[in-house]
Design a protein around this motif. Structure first.
Motif, PDB file in Angstrom:
ATOM      1  N   ARG B  37       0.842  -1.374   0.089  1.00 29.72           N
ATOM      2  CA  ARG B  37       0.026  -0.614   0.093  1.00 29.72           C
ATOM      3  C   ARG B  37       0.675   1.430   0.207  1.00 29.72           C
ATOM      4  NH1 ARG B  37      -4.349  -0.296   4.869  1.00 29.72           N
ATOM      5  NH2 ARG B  37      -3.064  -2.379   5.274  1.00 29.72           N
ATOM      6  N   GLY B  38       0.280   2.336  -0.934  1.00 25.53           N
ATOM      7  CA  GLY B  38       1.266   4.055  -0.760  1.00 25.53           C
ATOM      8  C   GLY B  38       0.697   4.453   0.765  1.00 25.53           C
ATOM      9  N   GLU B  39      -0.016   3.494   1.326  1.00 25.21           N
ATOM     10  CA  GLU B  39      -0.025   3.885   2.874  1.00 25.21           C
ATOM     11  C   GLU B  39      -0.372   3.560   3.780  1.00 25.21           C
ATOM     12  OE1 GLU B  39      -2.121   8.370   2.231  1.00 25.21           O
ATOM     13  OE2 GLU B  39      -2.718   7.760   4.678  1.00 25.21           O
ATOM     14  N   HIS B  40       0.498   4.015   4.882  1.00 25.99           N
ATOM     15  CA  HIS B  40      -0.189   3.171   5.854  1.00 25.99           C
ATOM     16  C   HIS B  40       0.511   3.831   7.317  1.00 25.99           C
ATOM     17  CE1 HIS B  40       1.244  -0.852   8.484  1.00 25.99           C
ATOM     18  NE2 HIS B  40       0.296  -0.881   8.496  1.00 25.99           N
ATOM     19  N   ALA B  41      -0.390   3.277   8.629  1.00 25.19           N
ATOM     20  CA  ALA B  41      -0.457   3.952   9.567  1.00 25.19           C
ATOM     21  C   ALA B  41      -0.054   5.436   9.710  1.00 25.19           C
ATOM     22  CB  ALA B  41       0.187   3.360  10.793  1.00 25.19           C
ATOM     23  N   GLY B  42      -1.485   6.167   9.115  1.00 22.93           N
ATOM     24  CA  GLY B  42      -0.776   7.467   8.544  1.00 22.93           C
ATOM     25  C   GLY B  42       0.385   8.367   7.921  1.00 22.93           C
ATOM     26  N   ALA B  43       1.110   7.147   7.941  1.00 25.55           N
ATOM     27  CA  ALA B  43       2.294   7.997   6.728  1.00 25.55           C
ATOM     28  C   ALA B  43       2.044   7.020   5.050  1.00 25.55           C
ATOM     29  CB  ALA B  43       3.577   7.450   7.313  1.00 25.55           C
ATOM     30  N   ARG B  44       2.678   8.450   4.059  1.00 25.66           N
ATOM     31  CA  ARG B  44       2.563   7.675   3.203  1.00 25.66           C
ATOM     32  C   ARG B  44       3.937   6.842   3.107  1.00 25.66           C
ATOM     33  NH1 ARG B  44       5.042  10.216  -1.731  1.00 25.66           N
ATOM     34  NH2 ARG B  44       5.907  11.907  -0.705  1.00 25.66           N
ATOM     35  N   VAL B  45       3.991   5.701   1.896  1.00 24.90           N
ATOM     36  CA  VAL B  45       4.760   4.546   2.097  1.00 24.90           C
ATOM     37  C   VAL B  45       5.673   4.972   0.462  1.00 24.90           C
ATOM     38  CG1 VAL B  45       4.863   2.229   2.034  1.00 24.90           C
ATOM     39  CG2 VAL B  45       3.455   3.099   3.473  1.00 24.90           C
ATOM     40  N   LEU B  46       6.869   4.896   0.691  1.00 24.44           N
ATOM     41  CA  LEU B  46       7.948   4.970   0.028  1.00 24.44           C
ATOM     42  C   LEU B  46       8.144   3.738  -1.490  1.00 24.44           C
ATOM     43  CD1 LEU B  46       9.770   8.173   1.229  1.00 24.44           C
ATOM     44  CD2 LEU B  46       7.773   8.094  -0.497  1.00 24.44           C
ATOM     45  N   ALA B  47       7.850   2.204  -0.051  1.00 30.38           N
ATOM     46  CA  ALA B  47       9.221   1.453  -0.295  1.00 30.38           C
ATOM     47  C   ALA B  47       8.680   0.826   0.491  1.00 30.38           C
ATOM     48  CB  ALA B  47      10.560   1.593  -1.055  1.00 30.38           C
ATOM     49  N   MET B  48       8.692  -0.654   0.856  1.00 27.59           N
ATOM     50  CA  MET B  48       8.830  -1.518   1.433  1.00 27.59           C
ATOM     51  C   MET B  48      10.000  -2.818   0.972  1.00 27.59           C
ATOM     52  SD  MET B  48       5.133  -3.888   3.238  1.00 27.59           S
ATOM     53  CE  MET B  48       5.937  -4.760   2.322  1.00 27.59           C
ATOM     54  N   THR B  49       9.907  -3.205   2.311  1.00 29.49           N
ATOM     55  CA  THR B  49      11.347  -4.477   2.209  1.00 29.49           C
ATOM     56  C   THR B  49      11.345  -5.258   2.907  1.00 29.49           C
ATOM     57  OG1 THR B  49      13.101  -2.431   2.180  1.00 29.49           O
ATOM     58  CG2 THR B  49      13.832  -5.202   2.424  1.00 29.49           C
ATOM     59  N   LEU B  50      11.353  -6.520   2.173  1.00 26.01           N
ATOM     60  CA  LEU B  50      10.800  -8.288   3.593  1.00 26.01           C
ATOM     61  C   LEU B  50      12.379  -8.475   3.624  1.00 26.01           C
ATOM     62  CD1 LEU B  50       7.377  -9.465   1.865  1.00 26.01           C
ATOM     63  CD2 LEU B  50       7.958  -8.888   4.266  1.00 26.01           C
TER      64      LEU B  50
END
Lengths: 83, 153, 153, 83
Positions: B37-50
């Motif tokens: 998602r591009g947004e999570h817990a009130g903040a913009r998410v630029l990228a995610m690393t698993l």
């Protein structure tokens, strides 16, 4: 015995993995946590917060009471967040 | 039955096409795709690393898949789970189940994703404009996984 | 929200690809694809023809879709339903739901397929080696649809 | 009033649709079934079996008691089997 750390626990401890030789009186996951905490104060801090540090023994999720008999690899990590 | 860790982007549509191809023995295929998602817990998410635990991950996925097959009459199932860095909109996980019975396919699909979230060693790190943060485990994921526990254990 | 009657074969994988494309607002996409089985009720199925009630069909699908959106927080949903003659392995119906919450997506998907089976005017005619036969409605489909009724009605 | 038949009911009756002008005393779906049964004995047979013939009035599912006031199209069919 190989110890591995994942996610923010890895970042706090500052190492991803290490080889250790715990003394014979360290026989459980809980005992290993305490013993490693001496070496890594930030690991001890994390372990002090209940439910935050999970473990796996030889790649199986393990509770604090799990015996280390025969264990070759023990991993510590926060609760998982995949899927 | 296929279980795969994907270190690079994958295409759920293509995976599903391959999974469904030539099947004349199943009544239905259920699937779930989790996306960044591009947004999570009130903040913009630029990228995610698993991050994951190589070795243990494969083992747990195989185990979860075997559990699903033991509980429901499945003709086949597929799990593909990304690791590494991904961008908003990219798929994180694909679960697909094939069964003669649609309820079995749908329930097994829900089961798989619930257990994946709580029993496989993955950790999400989000990049936000304010910096990096590790995603926290959610009590509702534990609750979702627990509802499958009563039935069999 | 898209609801479509397909008089010719369609490709669920392609539909899902379009449905998912560019979404950075959803956590997950659940889907169910119903396929023509090569065997049913003890006989080989050579082909299946779906008859429907043009006009009423579209209306009922729209209504079922609206009901799903009223019950679950869905970002989007897609229903594609074949009519006409199809061969074993061909898709009959595709239902897809997009939501920030995976449970909502999965439940809405199950709901949609259960209601489609009992509330949309479609009738299946199978061609078997022994001749043509109309598929009979199943009590278990009514039961599956009824479980959604208690919640809201 | 337009009458439509679907699936095996269409095959048994032998017509897909027809225009009819039922007398004023036919005011409900049940009444229409009986009236059409006279014209189409095989439709009457099907209606005699409980739960087998379903109806829609102006493209809405309708029970036997539904009024035909203002109805332009009534359809009869077996239980649906889509999805």
């Amino acid at each position: 015995m190989r110890i591995r750390y994942f996610a923010w626990l890895r970042q706090r401890v500052g190492v991803a993995e290490e080889e250790v030789e715990p003394p014979p009186e360290v026989t459980t996951v809980a005992g290993l946590k305490s013993w490693l905490g001496v070496r890594h104060p930030r690991f001890a801090e994390a372990c002090a917060a209940a439910g935050v540090v999970r473990a796996a023994v030889d790649q199986e999720f393990a509770e604090d009471g799990r015996s280390l008999a025969g264990a070759r690899e023990v991993a510590f990590f926060p609760p998982v967040t995949g899927g | 039955m296929t279980v795969r860790i994907a270190p690079a982007p994958f295409e759920p549509a293509r995976e599903l096409e391959t999974f469904a191809r030539g099947r004349v023995d199943v009544g239905g295929i259920a699937s779930f795709v989790g996306l960044v998602r591009g947004e999570h817990a009130g903040a913009r998410v630029l990228a995610m690393t698993l991050e994951h635990y190589p070795g243990m991950t494969e083992r747990q996925l195989e185990r979860i898949a075997a559990e699903a097959r033991a509980r429901w009459p499945l003709q086949d199932l597929l799990i593909v789970h990304r690791v590494g860095r991904m961008l908003p909109g990219e798929p994180i996980v694909l679960v697909a189940t094939a069964s003669a019975h649609r309820a079995a396919a749908l329930e097994a699909c829900a089961f798989l994703i619930d257990w994946l979230k709580t029993r496989a060693p993955f950790w999400k790190l989000e990049e936000t404009p304010a910096g990096e943060r590790w995603v926290e485990a959610r009590a509702e994921d534990d609750a979702a996984a627990a509802r499958w526990q009563r039935a069999a254990e």
